[in-house]
Scaffold this motif. Sequence first.
Motif, PDB file in Angstrom:
ATOM      1  N   GLN A 134      25.030  71.889 -16.761  1.00  0.00           N
ATOM      2  CA  GLN A 134      25.683  73.198 -16.734  1.00  0.00           C
ATOM      3  C   GLN A 134      27.118  73.095 -16.241  1.00  0.00           C
ATOM      4  O   GLN A 134      27.981  73.899 -16.644  1.00  0.00           O
ATOM      5  N   ALA A 135      27.388  72.113 -15.383  1.00  0.00           N
ATOM      6  CA  ALA A 135      28.749  71.928 -14.858  1.00  0.00           C
ATOM      7  C   ALA A 135      29.622  71.088 -15.791  1.00  0.00           C
ATOM      8  O   ALA A 135      30.783  70.804 -15.461  1.00  0.00           O
ATOM      9  N   GLY A 136      29.060  70.696 -16.929  1.00  0.00           N
ATOM     10  CA  GLY A 136      29.820  69.883 -17.874  1.00  0.00           C
ATOM     11  C   GLY A 136      29.938  68.428 -17.481  1.00  0.00           C
ATOM     12  O   GLY A 136      30.730  67.675 -18.067  1.00  0.00           O
ATOM     13  N   LEU A 137      29.126  67.989 -16.528  1.00  0.00           N
ATOM     14  CA  LEU A 137      29.236  66.628 -16.020  1.00  0.00           C
ATOM     15  C   LEU A 137      28.415  65.614 -16.814  1.00  0.00           C
ATOM     16  O   LEU A 137      28.416  64.427 -16.485  1.00  0.00           O
ATOM     17  N   ALA A 138      27.687  66.062 -17.840  1.00  0.00           N
ATOM     18  CA  ALA A 138      26.978  65.125 -18.717  1.00  0.00           C
ATOM     19  C   ALA A 138      27.889  64.613 -19.835  1.00  0.00           C
ATOM     20  O   ALA A 138      27.468  63.801 -20.657  1.00  0.00           O
ATOM     21  N   GLU A 139      29.122  65.065 -19.853  1.00  0.00           N
ATOM     22  CA  GLU A 139      30.109  64.668 -20.864  1.00  0.00           C
ATOM     23  C   GLU A 139      31.191  63.811 -20.206  1.00  0.00           C
ATOM     24  O   GLU A 139      31.462  63.952 -19.006  1.00  0.00           O
ATOM     25  N   PRO A 140      31.835  62.918 -20.988  1.00  0.00           N
ATOM     26  CA  PRO A 140      31.542  62.543 -22.370  1.00  0.00           C
ATOM     27  C   PRO A 140      30.292  61.663 -22.445  1.00  0.00           C
ATOM     28  O   PRO A 140      30.089  60.788 -21.590  1.00  0.00           O
ATOM     29  N   ARG A 141      29.473  61.880 -23.448  1.00  0.00           N
ATOM     30  CA  ARG A 141      28.152  61.246 -23.513  1.00  0.00           C
ATOM     31  C   ARG A 141      28.231  59.727 -23.628  1.00  0.00           C
ATOM     32  O   ARG A 141      27.369  59.018 -23.107  1.00  0.00           O
ATOM     33  N   GLU A 142      29.247  59.229 -24.299  1.00  0.00           N
ATOM     34  CA  GLU A 142      29.323  57.776 -24.492  1.00  0.00           C
ATOM     35  C   GLU A 142      29.740  57.040 -23.215  1.00  0.00           C
ATOM     36  O   GLU A 142      29.608  55.818 -23.139  1.00  0.00           O
ATOM     37  N   ARG A 143      30.207  57.762 -22.181  1.00  0.00           N
ATOM     38  CA  ARG A 143      30.643  57.103 -20.945  1.00  0.00           C
ATOM     39  C   ARG A 143      29.978  57.686 -19.700  1.00  0.00           C
ATOM     40  O   ARG A 143      30.449  57.453 -18.585  1.00  0.00           O
ATOM     41  N   THR A 144      28.892  58.428 -19.903  1.00  0.00           N
ATOM     42  CA  THR A 144      28.195  59.038 -18.766  1.00  0.00           C
ATOM     43  C   THR A 144      26.721  58.656 -18.806  1.00  0.00           C
ATOM     44  O   THR A 144      26.080  58.758 -19.854  1.00  0.00           O
ATOM     45  N   ARG A 145      26.179  58.214 -17.658  1.00  0.00           N
ATOM     46  CA  ARG A 145      24.778  57.765 -17.603  1.00  0.00           C
ATOM     47  C   ARG A 145      24.060  58.405 -16.431  1.00  0.00           C
ATOM     48  O   ARG A 145      24.671  58.689 -15.391  1.00  0.00           O
ATOM     49  N   LEU A 146      22.778  58.601 -16.613  1.00  0.00           N
ATOM     50  CA  LEU A 146      21.909  59.167 -15.580  1.00  0.00           C
ATOM     51  C   LEU A 146      20.812  58.150 -15.280  1.00  0.00           C
ATOM     52  O   LEU A 146      20.096  57.712 -16.186  1.00  0.00           O
ATOM     53  N   VAL A 147      20.688  57.764 -14.008  1.00  0.00           N
ATOM     54  CA  VAL A 147      19.690  56.773 -13.604  1.00  0.00           C
ATOM     55  C   VAL A 147      18.630  57.457 -12.751  1.00  0.00           C
ATOM     56  O   VAL A 147      18.963  58.154 -11.783  1.00  0.00           O
ATOM     57  N   VAL A 148      17.366  57.272 -13.115  1.00  0.00           N
ATOM     58  CA  VAL A 148      16.259  57.859 -12.361  1.00  0.00           C
ATOM     59  C   VAL A 148      15.270  56.772 -11.970  1.00  0.00           C
ATOM     60  O   VAL A 148      15.032  55.824 -12.715  1.00  0.00           O
ATOM     61  N   GLU A 149      14.702  56.928 -10.790  1.00  0.00           N
ATOM     62  CA  GLU A 149      13.706  55.995 -10.266  1.00  0.00           C
ATOM     63  C   GLU A 149      12.300  56.501 -10.598  1.00  0.00           C
ATOM     64  O   GLU A 149      12.085  57.669 -10.888  1.00  0.00           O
ATOM     65  N   LYS A 150      11.328  55.592 -10.562  1.00  0.00           N
ATOM     66  CA  LYS A 150       9.945  56.026 -10.630  1.00  0.00           C
ATOM     67  C   LYS A 150       9.568  56.649  -9.287  1.00  0.00           C
ATOM     68  O   LYS A 150      10.248  56.375  -8.285  1.00  0.00           O
ATOM     69  N   PRO A 151       8.521  57.488  -9.221  1.00  0.00           N
ATOM     70  CA  PRO A 151       7.588  57.788 -10.304  1.00  0.00           C
ATOM     71  C   PRO A 151       8.116  58.878 -11.228  1.00  0.00           C
ATOM     72  O   PRO A 151       8.687  59.865 -10.766  1.00  0.00           O
ATOM     73  N   LEU A 152       7.926  58.668 -12.522  1.00  0.00           N
ATOM     74  CA  LEU A 152       8.299  59.669 -13.511  1.00  0.00           C
ATOM     75  C   LEU A 152       7.043  60.461 -13.865  1.00  0.00           C
ATOM     76  O   LEU A 152       6.376  60.206 -14.857  1.00  0.00           O
ATOM     77  N   GLY A 153       6.712  61.402 -12.996  1.00  0.00           N
ATOM     78  CA  GLY A 153       5.510  62.199 -13.166  1.00  0.00           C
ATOM     79  C   GLY A 153       4.321  61.565 -12.467  1.00  0.00           C
ATOM     80  O   GLY A 153       4.377  60.435 -11.972  1.00  0.00           O
ATOM     81  N   ARG A 154       3.205  62.334 -12.451  1.00  0.00           N
ATOM     82  CA  ARG A 154       1.961  61.809 -11.893  1.00  0.00           C
ATOM     83  C   ARG A 154       0.859  61.797 -12.950  1.00  0.00           C
ATOM     84  O   ARG A 154      -0.255  61.386 -12.687  1.00  0.00           O
TER      85      ARG A 154
END
Length: 498
Positions: A134-154
């Motif tokens: 919503q803040a526009g921080l996922a752009e630009p897509r080719e140079r922005t990454r999101l890293v998440v740790e496990k657990p990814l759900g139960r």
Amino acid sequence: MKTQPVRNPFSFVLFGAGGDLAWRLVVPALFALFRKGHLPERFQLLGVDRVDYDRASFGNHLAQSFGDQTPEAWSAFCEHVDYVNADFLDHAAYGRLDDRLKTGESEFGDQTERVFYLATPPTLFAPIAERLGQAGLAEPRERTRLVVEKPLGRDLASFRTINASLTQSFTEEQVYRIDHFLGKETVQNILALRFANPLFEPVWNRNYIDHVAITVAESLGVENRAGYYEHAGALRDMVQNHLMQLLCLVAMEPPVAYDANDIRNRKMDVMHALRPIVPEHVQELSARGQYGAGWIAGDKVPGYRQEPNVDPDSETETYAALKLHIDNWRWQDVPFYLRTGKRMPAKISEISIRFKPVPHHAFPAWADHENQPVRLTLQIQPDEAIRLRFMVKEPGMQLRLRPADLVFNYADDFRGESPSAYETLLYEVLVGDASLFMRADQVEAAWKLVQPVLDVWAASPASDFPNYAAGSWGPETAEMLTARDSRSWLTPAAARDS
């Protein structure tokens, strides 16, 4: 690990920067990359948390994980460190974060990369990703990454919910689901061992391999993780992610090229070929256990139900084992046995590939006084090594056979400092190589596989917990899992040598 430095300047935004994960693993790995010259001259590490730090106190907090060993390097690293005090759920905080990023990046240039690392509880993954978008921080897509740790759900349903939230703001190509096992040298070496050596690939199939056993054992108990572990258990905590990743690397077909998508496609081929576990067969294809009091390394340790913050009547499993089959041309009818447990005799992770016996045994029975299966063992921890066990003749006048080992040990053959798993994985994030990270379809397929086991175990609580003593290799039901096939778990190689 690659040796060239990361080329583009970057901003590394660490959510949960005041927490244990950031302090113990993430920041030390970044600092190690900096100290070894792998980071560019222009970068910033921006910690984000609700802890009341300023830039100086945040740096002092991080420094406690390094001591005074590298004061000059740490001082230079701290010039790139800043901190934002923010509530993760406050929409306005993301505007302030955007302003701080732009200020820090003012001299970085147009090729600046951004990494948002969520070292937070999984319940915060979705709201943080949503607010970043919503803040526009996922752009630009080719140079922005999101890293998440496990657990990814139960379970399968909760994973789908989390993943839908992540990919609402970020594309699949931007999301890096981290599993530290995939950063270990021996795990990465599985592909090199298989596909760079003509010796192994011709026999890596059902014609020569009898079965594969994967063990991830921990000597520690639940420690300070009872709040998480009571709602997770061994199957969710280890099998659904770590052990399934190891299985895929052992069983996958050769990739056309060392490319992230191609490697992950080959892993997905394995996941598609895994024989589903139907509820009526859960009993014969799985085993669970919970440790009771026992002895480890000469010390008396309590049972799981006596650990702090654990329900005294807990039904949480601290041991889980599965028997799996891969229904394809290469692996048809070859069982894969997976096991993991806490409070076992040693901290050991290994993959044991057991070969079939020779078709005709020409030697007399009395000559084979130590008959053992020929096997290839990939030791992941504590010592990273590859060990080939085979039969040889003992010196002497009589014909006597015994097993011998050929051993490749990383510490002996490569004298240099080996990067930690997190160093490797963070480097790959910074250069944008997703080869060592899990794709959404693979995580979902793993949840689909184990969901029937979770459902049956939940509907039929174990009546015999605790059913193995601390310091043992697990419950009798796990021995039965292999004994039904006239096989057995072997003591891991590293444990035999200790």
